[in-house]
Design a protein around this motif. Structure first.
Motif, PDB file in Angstrom:
ATOM      1  N   LEU A  90      -8.722   9.509  -4.100  1.00 30.06           N
ATOM      2  CA  LEU A  90      -7.567   8.619  -3.920  1.00 30.06           C
ATOM      3  C   LEU A  90      -7.199   8.480  -2.446  1.00 30.06           C
ATOM      4  CD1 LEU A  90      -5.403   9.740  -6.961  1.00 30.06           C
ATOM      5  CD2 LEU A  90      -6.576   7.563  -6.659  1.00 30.06           C
ATOM      6  N   GLY A  91      -7.349   9.560  -1.684  1.00 29.69           N
ATOM      7  CA  GLY A  91      -7.070   9.496  -0.253  1.00 29.69           C
ATOM      8  C   GLY A  91      -8.012   8.542   0.460  1.00 29.69           C
ATOM      9  N   LEU A  92      -9.292   8.596   0.097  1.00 27.79           N
ATOM     10  CA  LEU A  92     -10.255   7.659   0.683  1.00 27.79           C
ATOM     11  C   LEU A  92      -9.945   6.225   0.271  1.00 27.79           C
ATOM     12  CD1 LEU A  92     -13.625   9.593   0.313  1.00 27.79           C
ATOM     13  CD2 LEU A  92     -12.452   8.972   2.444  1.00 27.79           C
ATOM     14  N   ALA A  93      -9.599   6.051  -0.994  1.00 24.65           N
ATOM     15  CA  ALA A  93      -9.283   4.700  -1.482  1.00 24.65           C
ATOM     16  C   ALA A  93      -8.058   4.135  -0.767  1.00 24.65           C
ATOM     17  CB  ALA A  93      -9.048   4.722  -2.990  1.00 24.65           C
ATOM     18  N   PHE A  94      -7.010   4.949  -0.637  1.00 22.29           N
ATOM     19  CA  PHE A  94      -5.815   4.451   0.034  1.00 22.29           C
ATOM     20  C   PHE A  94      -6.017   4.324   1.538  1.00 22.29           C
ATOM     21  CE2 PHE A  94      -3.575   5.067  -3.931  1.00 22.29           C
ATOM     22  CZ  PHE A  94      -2.701   3.995  -3.913  1.00 22.29           C
ATOM     23  N   GLY A  95      -6.878   5.140   2.111  1.00 24.15           N
ATOM     24  CA  GLY A  95      -7.225   4.962   3.526  1.00 24.15           C
ATOM     25  C   GLY A  95      -7.896   3.620   3.749  1.00 24.15           C
ATOM     26  N   ALA A  96      -8.805   3.258   2.837  1.00 19.49           N
ATOM     27  CA  ALA A  96      -9.471   1.955   2.925  1.00 19.49           C
ATOM     28  C   ALA A  96      -8.468   0.824   2.711  1.00 19.49           C
ATOM     29  CB  ALA A  96     -10.593   1.866   1.898  1.00 19.49           C
ATOM     30  N   LEU A  97      -7.561   0.998   1.757  1.00 17.92           N
ATOM     31  CA  LEU A  97      -6.519  -0.017   1.536  1.00 17.92           C
ATOM     32  C   LEU A  97      -5.616  -0.154   2.759  1.00 17.92           C
ATOM     33  CD1 LEU A  97      -5.425   0.649  -2.148  1.00 17.92           C
ATOM     34  CD2 LEU A  97      -6.437  -1.440  -1.248  1.00 17.92           C
ATOM     35  N   LEU A 113       1.938   6.025  12.280  1.00 19.67           N
ATOM     36  CA  LEU A 113       2.553   6.928  11.302  1.00 19.67           C
ATOM     37  C   LEU A 113       1.960   6.705   9.921  1.00 19.67           C
ATOM     38  CD1 LEU A 113       6.314   6.874  12.388  1.00 19.67           C
ATOM     39  CD2 LEU A 113       4.701   8.788  12.553  1.00 19.67           C
ATOM     40  N   GLY A 114       1.602   5.481   9.627  1.00 23.85           N
ATOM     41  CA  GLY A 114       0.927   5.195   8.368  1.00 23.85           C
ATOM     42  C   GLY A 114      -0.415   5.911   8.287  1.00 23.85           C
ATOM     43  N   SER A 141      -5.096  -3.455   4.845  1.00 22.93           N
ATOM     44  CA  SER A 141      -3.748  -4.007   4.984  1.00 22.93           C
ATOM     45  C   SER A 141      -3.413  -4.275   6.443  1.00 22.93           C
ATOM     46  CB  SER A 141      -2.710  -3.046   4.396  1.00 22.93           C
ATOM     47  OG  SER A 141      -2.905  -2.877   3.027  1.00 22.93           O
ATOM     48  N   VAL A 142      -3.755  -3.346   7.306  1.00 19.68           N
ATOM     49  CA  VAL A 142      -3.470  -3.515   8.733  1.00 19.68           C
ATOM     50  C   VAL A 142      -4.365  -4.601   9.329  1.00 19.68           C
ATOM     51  CG1 VAL A 142      -3.571  -2.381  10.998  1.00 19.68           C
ATOM     52  CG2 VAL A 142      -2.609  -1.162   9.030  1.00 19.68           C
ATOM     53  N   HIS A 143      -5.660  -4.515   9.050  1.00 17.88           N
ATOM     54  CA  HIS A 143      -6.621  -5.455   9.631  1.00 17.88           C
ATOM     55  C   HIS A 143      -6.351  -6.892   9.187  1.00 17.88           C
ATOM     56  CE1 HIS A 143     -10.424  -6.901  11.199  1.00 17.88           C
ATOM     57  NE2 HIS A 143     -10.673  -7.455  10.025  1.00 17.88           N
ATOM     58  N   TYR A 144      -6.321  -7.100   7.885  1.00 18.49           N
ATOM     59  CA  TYR A 144      -6.129  -8.457   7.382  1.00 18.49           C
ATOM     60  C   TYR A 144      -4.688  -8.930   7.539  1.00 18.49           C
ATOM     61  CZ  TYR A 144     -10.860  -8.100   5.692  1.00 18.49           C
ATOM     62  OH  TYR A 144     -12.208  -7.955   5.640  1.00 18.49           O
ATOM     63  N   GLY A 145      -3.749  -8.017   7.521  1.00 21.19           N
ATOM     64  CA  GLY A 145      -2.359  -8.390   7.759  1.00 21.19           C
ATOM     65  C   GLY A 145      -2.160  -8.957   9.150  1.00 21.19           C
ATOM     66  N   ARG A 146      -2.805  -8.335  10.125  1.00 17.85           N
ATOM     67  CA  ARG A 146      -2.712  -8.852  11.499  1.00 17.85           C
ATOM     68  C   ARG A 146      -3.377 -10.220  11.611  1.00 17.85           C
ATOM     69  NH1 ARG A 146      -3.796  -3.175  14.652  1.00 17.85           N
ATOM     70  NH2 ARG A 146      -1.627  -2.513  14.654  1.00 17.85           N
ATOM     71  N   THR A 178       0.837  -1.202   0.000  1.00 12.83           N
ATOM     72  CA  THR A 178       0.000   0.000   0.000  1.00 12.83           C
ATOM     73  C   THR A 178       0.870   1.250   0.000  1.00 12.83           C
ATOM     74  OG1 THR A 178      -1.749  -1.160   1.169  1.00 12.83           O
ATOM     75  CG2 THR A 178      -1.813   1.238   1.245  1.00 12.83           C
ATOM     76  N   LEU A 179       1.915   1.251   0.803  1.00 13.84           N
ATOM     77  CA  LEU A 179       2.793   2.418   0.885  1.00 13.84           C
ATOM     78  C   LEU A 179       3.538   2.668  -0.416  1.00 13.84           C
ATOM     79  CD1 LEU A 179       4.139   1.834   4.486  1.00 13.84           C
ATOM     80  CD2 LEU A 179       2.663   3.719   3.741  1.00 13.84           C
ATOM     81  N   ILE A 180       3.945   1.623  -1.097  1.00 14.75           N
ATOM     82  CA  ILE A 180       4.627   1.804  -2.388  1.00 14.75           C
ATOM     83  C   ILE A 180       3.647   2.344  -3.422  1.00 14.75           C
ATOM     84  CG2 ILE A 180       5.774   0.588  -4.289  1.00 14.75           C
ATOM     85  CD1 ILE A 180       7.535   1.150  -1.801  1.00 14.75           C
ATOM     86  N   GLY A 181       2.412   1.885  -3.376  1.00 13.28           N
ATOM     87  CA  GLY A 181       1.390   2.451  -4.258  1.00 13.28           C
ATOM     88  C   GLY A 181       1.203   3.935  -3.986  1.00 13.28           C
ATOM     89  N   GLU A 182       1.213   4.315  -2.720  1.00 12.84           N
ATOM     90  CA  GLU A 182       1.084   5.724  -2.358  1.00 12.84           C
ATOM     91  C   GLU A 182       2.288   6.530  -2.835  1.00 12.84           C
ATOM     92  OE1 GLU A 182       0.113   6.297   1.747  1.00 12.84           O
ATOM     93  OE2 GLU A 182      -1.598   4.952   1.592  1.00 12.84           O
TER      94      GLU A 182
END
Length: 119
Positions: A81-88, A60-61, A92-97, A8-12
């Motif tokens: 795009l901010g809303l889309a990346f906020g959702a991503l 920080l993310g 990422s955090v939720h499902y990653g955990r 997600t961060l690289i996409g940003e």
């Protein structure tokens, strides 16, 4: 979690760079201002990739997500795009955990099975 969040961060990183190109068309902003702000945002997104599993990394993310959304004040498309990346980011955090928890349970089960078979 690290892989999903880093993706997600690289996409940003790329979105911030392209937003800088769009912001260059504004008569109100100098190129130095645009590239200083975008450069800091791009650098921040890359550095966060390495810090994501450290304490405060996820928070920080979220700061970067808010900044990306706030950039809509200059480039209105960035609200979307901010809303889309906020959702991503949330996903990422939720499902990653959740993935990390499943992997830890699986590793513990494998270690238990290896201990039982070896004894």
């Amino acid at each position: 979690m690290r892989t999903l969040c880093a993706s997600t961060l690289i996409g940003e990183f790329f979105v911030i760079g392209f937003a800088g190109l769009v912001a260059m068309k504004s008569d109100d902003l100098t190129s130095a201002t645009v590239w200083t702000v975008c450069g800091i945002g791009m650098l921040f997104s890359v550095l966060l990739c390495g810090m994501i599993t450290r304490p405060g990394g996820v928070q920080l993310g979220w700061v970067l997500q808010v900044a990306l959304l706030a950039s809509g004040l200059v480039i209105p498309t960035m609200y979307i795009l901010g809303l889309a990346f906020g959702a991503l980011w949330w996903a990422s955090v939720h499902y990653g955990r959740r993935i990390d928890e499943v992997k830890a349970r699986w590793a513990a089960a494998q270690a238990e099975a290896g201990t039982s078979a070896g004894g």
